[in-house]
Scaffold this active site. Sequence first.
Site, short mmCIF file in Angstrom:
data_model
loop_
_atom_site.label_atom_id
_atom_site.label_comp_id
_atom_site.label_asym_id
_atom_site.label_seq_id
_atom_site.Cartn_x
_atom_site.Cartn_y
_atom_site.Cartn_z
CG HIS A 2 63.28 -70.72 -26.69
ND1 HIS A 2 62.58 -69.72 -25.72
CD2 HIS A 2 63.06 -71.95 -25.92
CE1 HIS A 2 62.05 -70.25 -24.82
NE2 HIS A 2 62.12 -71.55 -24.93
NE ARG A 19 67.77 -89.63 -15.21
CZ ARG A 19 67.68 -89.97 -16.49
NH1 ARG A 19 67.69 -88.98 -17.39
NH2 ARG A 19 67.70 -91.17 -16.92
NE ARG A 63 64.75 -88.98 -10.23
CZ ARG A 63 65.78 -89.72 -10.74
NH1 ARG A 63 65.60 -90.82 -10.87
NH2 ARG A 63 66.76 -88.93 -10.93
CD GLU A 65 64.94 -94.96 -6.76
OE1 GLU A 65 65.63 -94.88 -7.54
OE2 GLU A 65 64.45 -94.06 -6.21
CG ASN A 71 69.49 -97.81 -14.10
OD1 ASN A 71 69.03 -98.60 -14.68
ND2 ASN A 71 69.68 -96.54 -14.46
CG ASP A 72 69.31 -96.44 -7.52
OD1 ASP A 72 70.68 -96.78 -7.66
OD2 ASP A 72 68.94 -95.28 -7.52
NE ARG A 128 72.77 -97.64 -10.29
CZ ARG A 128 72.69 -96.34 -10.82
NH1 ARG A 128 72.96 -96.07 -12.30
NH2 ARG A 128 71.94 -95.34 -10.29
CB CYS A 142 61.61 -94.69 -15.79
SG CYS A 142 62.03 -94.44 -13.87
#
Length: 538
Positions: A188, A295, A331, A429, A452-453, A463, A500
């Site tokens: 922190h 994530r 997610r 995706e 991306n996917d 990729r 995203c």
Amino acid sequence: MIKYLGKPVSRGIAVGPVCVLENGDLPVKRLKIKDAEAEILRLEAAREQAKEQLSVLYEKAVEEAGQAGAAIFEVHRIMLDDEDLFGAMREMIRREMVNGEYAAAMTGDYFSEMFAGMEDAYMRARAADVRDVVNRLIANLSGKQVETANPGEPSVLVAEDLSPSETVRLKREQILAFVTVRGSVHSHTAILARMMGIPAVVCAPVEFAGIKNGMTAAVNGFDGTVIFDPTEEELAVVRKKLAGEGEKSQLLKSLKGKENVTADGRKIDIFANIGNVSDVARVLENDAGGIGLFRSEFLYLERETIPSEAEQFHVYRQVLQLMAGKRVIIRTVDLGADKQASYLKLEAEANPALGCRGIRLCLKRPEIFKPQLRALLRAAVYGNLAILYPMITDRTEVEQVLELVQEAAKELEADGVPYRIPEQGIMIETPASAMISDELAELVDFFSIGTNDLAQYALAADRQNESIGELYDPRHRAVLAMIRMAAENAHRFGKRVGICGELASDTDLTEEFLRMGIDELSVAPGMVLKVRKRVREL
């Protein structure tokens, strides 16, 4: 000249005189008592006093670091209400007939060591918070005032360690930077430093025998370099870097607080993607409107067991409190493919990118998925949470997920645990999810497009395979057509749609995304202001 290399935790460069801070731990003696209940009452009084002190610190932190930074002291207040911690102190007083100071110190050491021994880096960093809370209790019990360091002039603070309380009590204008021997990227104190804009380096192996008050120090919060008593040549290099960073900082600061709106009035949300709790400070530092992709895999990777529901709940709640009401899209765990956790004992797959990953794994392994859902529903009470499900290809998957969410809610209801079912969305995706996005839009509250996917599946081009790198083109017209299709279908049903993936930060495409009607772009924290600049130019 003495040079050390530590871990950079708050970016920036500073040059100035050194101020060495003494260790703030209070000495404690073991004393025998005659009346355990009276001692416990004394402990409770110290606890109430600590809560009042934290309220004062909270207000000061709001001024210095904003509401999100101040939320750290709300976490400390929650620790003061923790019955495991205080139950152990009371039990020790009764069992051993010892004074409250000693019981607090021993119990604090135990809990601090327990956190320090955990596999997860974020949880390890909570050991410092326990020490901070317990030191406050001991000071109140012993009637001693915790002294605030007073450098007297703007200085580079050097210490064994710094607690969040010590950091906030110091006058911001007197801190050029701080350097500590201990500490963590996830602490922190590090978060506060980032929010207050103080360059900071931790884990620097400083030998205090060679460091004196008043000597010059140069601190580089970008690469973790700390130089004591630098040469004139080194000072010239550092000052040049300092001037350059100042110019960049001023340019970016001019965009803080501005709206993400085009010249003709088109608005869009610009959020940030993160992969760890320690990244939250960068989200706030760069003035993102929220977190568009958190994530959750970091909780599962690089450890030997599945994270517990309680462990996950504490992390999610912490993020929501730090974001102070801003939207946070978490997610659910996206393991499989290139993200492996050995303890799951997943079968080897010839083509893991097309195998058991994301929501497929979660639906097959409810013992992994259900605790995460329960933790998320519990955390939703504390802020503006939304849940995002990855790797969807069919409406039956969404229906199964929504059923499991209802089951988790009923379990929490039966247990008497506070919860809230927040907005739920899916990742677009896979080409399948894009093609049936009209069906899927009926079932969920929002879409988030993972470019991306989506690009690698649409183009049949891995990729991560450099030999066919020229085939992997996220700007391919087929990919853009799928994004447009998903956006149109979402809006037909009155649902929001965001991007995203990395493509969201491609400022050459910002105008096209606005024309598609994209509601939100979620990018790396450092790209937020750059994308805002582009939006405002259109």
